[in-house]
Design a protein around this motif. Structure first.
Motif, PDB file in Angstrom:
ATOM      1  N   ALA A   1       7.720  22.128  -9.454  1.00 35.67           N
ATOM      2  CA  ALA A   1       7.198  20.770  -9.628  1.00 35.67           C
ATOM      3  C   ALA A   1       5.906  20.578  -8.847  1.00 35.67           C
ATOM      4  O   ALA A   1       4.974  19.899  -9.304  1.00 35.67           O
ATOM      5  N   SER A   2       5.821  21.190  -7.675  1.00 32.25           N
ATOM      6  CA  SER A   2       4.616  21.032  -6.854  1.00 32.25           C
ATOM      7  C   SER A   2       3.393  21.617  -7.537  1.00 32.25           C
ATOM      8  O   SER A   2       2.261  21.181  -7.284  1.00 32.25           O
ATOM      9  N   HIS A   3       3.596  22.589  -8.415  1.00 37.16           N
ATOM     10  CA  HIS A   3       2.483  23.210  -9.135  1.00 37.16           C
ATOM     11  C   HIS A   3       2.239  22.570 -10.510  1.00 37.16           C
ATOM     12  O   HIS A   3       1.265  22.930 -11.185  1.00 37.16           O
ATOM     13  N   SER A   4       3.140  21.672 -10.927  1.00 38.55           N
ATOM     14  CA  SER A   4       3.001  21.099 -12.271  1.00 38.55           C
ATOM     15  C   SER A   4       2.717  19.607 -12.242  1.00 38.55           C
ATOM     16  O   SER A   4       1.736  19.153 -12.838  1.00 38.55           O
ATOM     17  N   THR A   5       3.531  18.833 -11.545  1.00 35.05           N
ATOM     18  CA  THR A   5       3.315  17.379 -11.526  1.00 35.05           C
ATOM     19  C   THR A   5       3.008  16.836 -10.133  1.00 35.05           C
ATOM     20  O   THR A   5       2.777  15.636  -9.987  1.00 35.05           O
TER      21      THR A   5
ATOM     22  N   GLY B   1       0.795  -1.216   0.000  1.00 31.67           N
ATOM     23  CA  GLY B   1       0.000   0.000   0.000  1.00 31.67           C
ATOM     24  C   GLY B   1       0.828   1.265   0.000  1.00 31.67           C
ATOM     25  O   GLY B   1       0.281   2.374  -0.106  1.00 31.67           O
ATOM     26  N   ALA B   2       2.160   1.125   0.089  1.00 34.57           N
ATOM     27  CA  ALA B   2       3.030   2.302   0.171  1.00 34.57           C
ATOM     28  C   ALA B   2       2.956   3.161  -1.081  1.00 34.57           C
ATOM     29  O   ALA B   2       3.166   4.378  -1.029  1.00 34.57           O
ATOM     30  N   ALA B   3       2.667   2.532  -2.215  1.00 31.66           N
ATOM     31  CA  ALA B   3       2.654   3.257  -3.487  1.00 31.66           C
ATOM     32  C   ALA B   3       1.315   3.921  -3.783  1.00 31.66           C
ATOM     33  O   ALA B   3       1.139   4.510  -4.850  1.00 31.66           O
ATOM     34  N   SER B   4       0.399   3.868  -2.826  1.00 36.17           N
ATOM     35  CA  SER B   4      -0.959   4.354  -3.076  1.00 36.17           C
ATOM     36  C   SER B   4      -1.145   5.849  -2.889  1.00 36.17           C
ATOM     37  O   SER B   4      -2.193   6.383  -3.233  1.00 36.17           O
ATOM     38  N   PHE B   5      -0.109   6.525  -2.349  1.00 37.10           N
ATOM     39  CA  PHE B   5      -0.325   7.894  -1.890  1.00 37.10           C
ATOM     40  C   PHE B   5       0.662   8.881  -2.508  1.00 37.10           C
ATOM     41  O   PHE B   5       1.715   8.501  -3.016  1.00 37.10           O
ATOM     42  N   TYR B   6       0.293  10.173  -2.406  1.00 37.38           N
ATOM     43  CA  TYR B   6       1.226  11.228  -2.800  1.00 37.38           C
ATOM     44  C   TYR B   6       2.540  11.073  -2.025  1.00 37.38           C
ATOM     45  O   TYR B   6       2.557  10.597  -0.891  1.00 37.38           O
ATOM     46  N   THR B   7       3.615  11.517  -2.654  1.00 39.17           N
ATOM     47  CA  THR B   7       4.895  11.633  -1.960  1.00 39.17           C
ATOM     48  C   THR B   7       5.254  13.119  -1.897  1.00 39.17           C
ATOM     49  O   THR B   7       4.616  13.945  -2.567  1.00 39.17           O
ATOM     50  N   PRO B   8       6.263  13.505  -1.129  1.00 42.32           N
ATOM     51  CA  PRO B   8       6.735  14.889  -1.197  1.00 42.32           C
ATOM     52  C   PRO B   8       7.086  15.262  -2.634  1.00 42.32           C
ATOM     53  O   PRO B   8       7.537  14.404  -3.417  1.00 42.32           O
ATOM     54  N   SER B   9       6.889  16.521  -2.986  1.00 38.82           N
ATOM     55  CA  SER B   9       7.132  16.946  -4.367  1.00 38.82           C
ATOM     56  C   SER B   9       8.573  16.691  -4.809  1.00 38.82           C
ATOM     57  O   SER B   9       8.826  16.390  -5.979  1.00 38.82           O
ATOM     58  N   ALA B  10       9.511  16.798  -3.893  1.00 34.90           N
ATOM     59  CA  ALA B  10      10.925  16.577  -4.224  1.00 34.90           C
ATOM     60  C   ALA B  10      11.306  15.108  -4.207  1.00 34.90           C
ATOM     61  O   ALA B  10      12.446  14.763  -4.527  1.00 34.90           O
TER      62      ALA B  10
END
Length: 396
Positions: free
Chosen positions: A265-269, A60-69
């Protein structure tokens, strides 16, 4: 009618993707096309990396947002791998993970350039460098190189093109498309020149692990602390780990620049694909045996097909030292076949000999073509035979 922005109307399509699309269209018509166009390893992503991704999915680790960086553990792995390969230490705060190394370059030019800022780009060049500079409203300034100097720029070449508007310099070693490698002495001289004139170095090291026949590749960031501080290092997992489809690249360097790239990146991807990041952790921290096996396979292909290429009438070509491309001058070959330019010759190779190569004009070298040897050896040998036979027939 909707008016498009100037930034996209001034943009040239990718020569590589254009040829690949045309080759695919012919292939879909049932024509046996041998494609040497894409810079993509023909190997499947190593099993251990696939398994790392599967574990992340199943947990389930891949199910969520990660930090933008990027994931903290991936940034740590990138810093550790960079320290091992270059001897240079970076902190996670000086690191950003991106959707492929191409997007790392895009972000960098977007945060770095103002309208009219100039970027020195040695030619031949990878097709996207000038387009990305233009998209950031910068001005690409090409620094011509020649086969006699192994397509490498010198400080004198750079100084001749420097102006008060010069903001950055792109150095790609090993090079796409030429496969040439800058020496430690050459990089030191270039790096010191850039430091002296406060010109940011954009070091594209994506092919750094793919070197052959006893050659070694060093990163410009390892030349000195001053040069390291003057450089943004670009790299990724696509080429060395056969992970082109996973889209994971990264950049390391000045913390302020990296932070602004992260903000953009946080505003684009938002963030790179989570599952691909977990796969990249396995790639960088796991066994490197598959990477070495692929490198050896590329070396074997190069050594077997280079002599076949050189048997084609009119061809001249510096033998590559790294990456996985041949970049022959075929201007004389085109003339022998009755073509007025190499682009027409390359089109005829696709339409009549059914071999897809990329015309050099897209790389700033209209006398050349680029052939990728990141393909099966049998395909490469068959392609060389088709080109040879095509030229011989046209010469009759």
């Amino acid at each position: 009618m909707v008016q498009l922005s100037k930034r996209v109307t001034n943009m040239s399509p990718s020569a590589t993707f254009a040829i690949a699309a045309k080759a695919k269209k012919l292939k879909d018509q049932g024509i046996d096309i041998l494609s040497l166009s894409f810079g993509e390893p023909d190997f499947v992503t190593p099993k251990s990396i696939q398994e790392g991704a599967i574990r992340a999915i199943e947990s389930g680790a891949a199910s969520f947002y990660t930090p933008s960086a990027g994931l903290p553990q991936l940034k740590e792995a990138i810093c550790a791998e960079t320290l091992q390969t270059t001897g240079v230490k970076y902190a996670p705060t000086e690191t950003i993970v991106t959707d492929g190394a191409k997007y790392a370059l895009y972000l960098l030019f977007q945060v770095l350039l103002n309208t009219g800022d100039e970027v020195l780009i040695p030619a031949p060049y990878w097709v996207s460098y000038p387009e990305q500079v233009k998209l950031a409203e910068g001005q690409p300034v090409f620094v011509e190189t020649h086969a006699a100097t192994k397509y490498k720029v010198t400080v004198a070449d750079l100084e001749a093109k420097r102006t008060v508007k010069t903001k950055a310099l792109v150095i790609n070693t090993p090079s796409n498309p030429t496969g040439m490698i800058y020496t430690k002495e050459e990089l030191t001289a270039i790096g010191n020149w850039a430091v002296q004139h406060d010109i940011l170095i954009v070091a594209d090291d994506i092919y750094g692990k793919l070197v052959y026949n006893g050659y070694t590749s060093v990163s410009i960031v390892s030349m000195s602390e001053a040069i390291k501080k003057q450089t943004i290092l670009i790299n990724g997992v696509s080429k060395s780990y056969a992970m082109t489809g996973w889209r994971i690249g990264y950049a390391l360097g000045n913390e302020t620049i990296i932070q602004r790239m992260t903000d953009l990146a946080s505003h684009s991807t938002s963030n790179p694909s989570a599952v691909a990041q977990y796969a990249a952790i396995e790639a960088l921290t796991g066994s490197q045996q598959s990477t070495e096996e692929m490198r050896q396979a590329f070396e074997t292909r190069l050594n077997q097909i280079y002599p076949l290429l050189m048997k084609i009438p009119g061809v001249t070509c510096e033998k590559p030292e790294g990456a996985f491309y041949l970049f022959p001058d075929v201007s004389e070959t085109a003339k022998l076949c009755g073509y007025s330019n190499v682009t027409d010759f390359a089109s005829a190779l696709l339409e009549q000999a059914h071999v897809a190569v990329v015309p050099g004009i897209g790389f700033g070298a209209p006398d050349n073509i680029r052939l990728s040897y990141a393909a099966d050896l049998l395909v490469l040998e068959a392609a060389m035979k088709r080109i040879h036979d095509f030229v011989i027939e046209k010469m009759k």
